[in-house]
Motif scaffolding. Structure first.
Motif: not given
Length: 106
Positions: A83-93
């Protein structure tokens, strides 16, 4: 910044500035994994202090840390990082999902 956050950031800086296949990368990630498994309270505080780059470098170890710790708080912390890094999340979902699965094994 606690000592573990500092150590991880130093390791990430090294890995960022070396060849992707540098064998020391695995050694550094192994060390980080081991340290994250020792003290859950420190691990949670550390994860909350890390930047996105650091999280993306160490996220491959979330599953084994989760399996070792068997902590719902650890999994909740990982979800909060999404949530903190959304929407910049690239690869740790996917790594967070694998950590959830490792927690649910037992």
């Amino acid at each position: 910044m606690n000592w573990l956050t500092k150590k991880i950031k130093e390791h990430v800086a090294y890995m960022e500035n070396t060849h992707v296949n540098d064998p020391k990368t695995t050694v550094l990630l192994d060390e980080i994994e081991e340290l994250l498994q020792k003290d859950m309270t420190l691990t949670i505080k550390t994860l909350q202090q890390l930047d996105l780059l650091s999280i993306e470098w160490i996220c491959s170890r979330f599953e084994s840390v989760s399996y070792k710790l068997q902590s719902k708080v650890f999994v909740i912390t990982l979800e909060s990082l999404l949530k903190k890094f959304s929407p910049n999340i690239n690869g740790f979902k996917e790594e967070v999902q694998e950590a959830k699965n490792a927690y649910n094994v037992n």
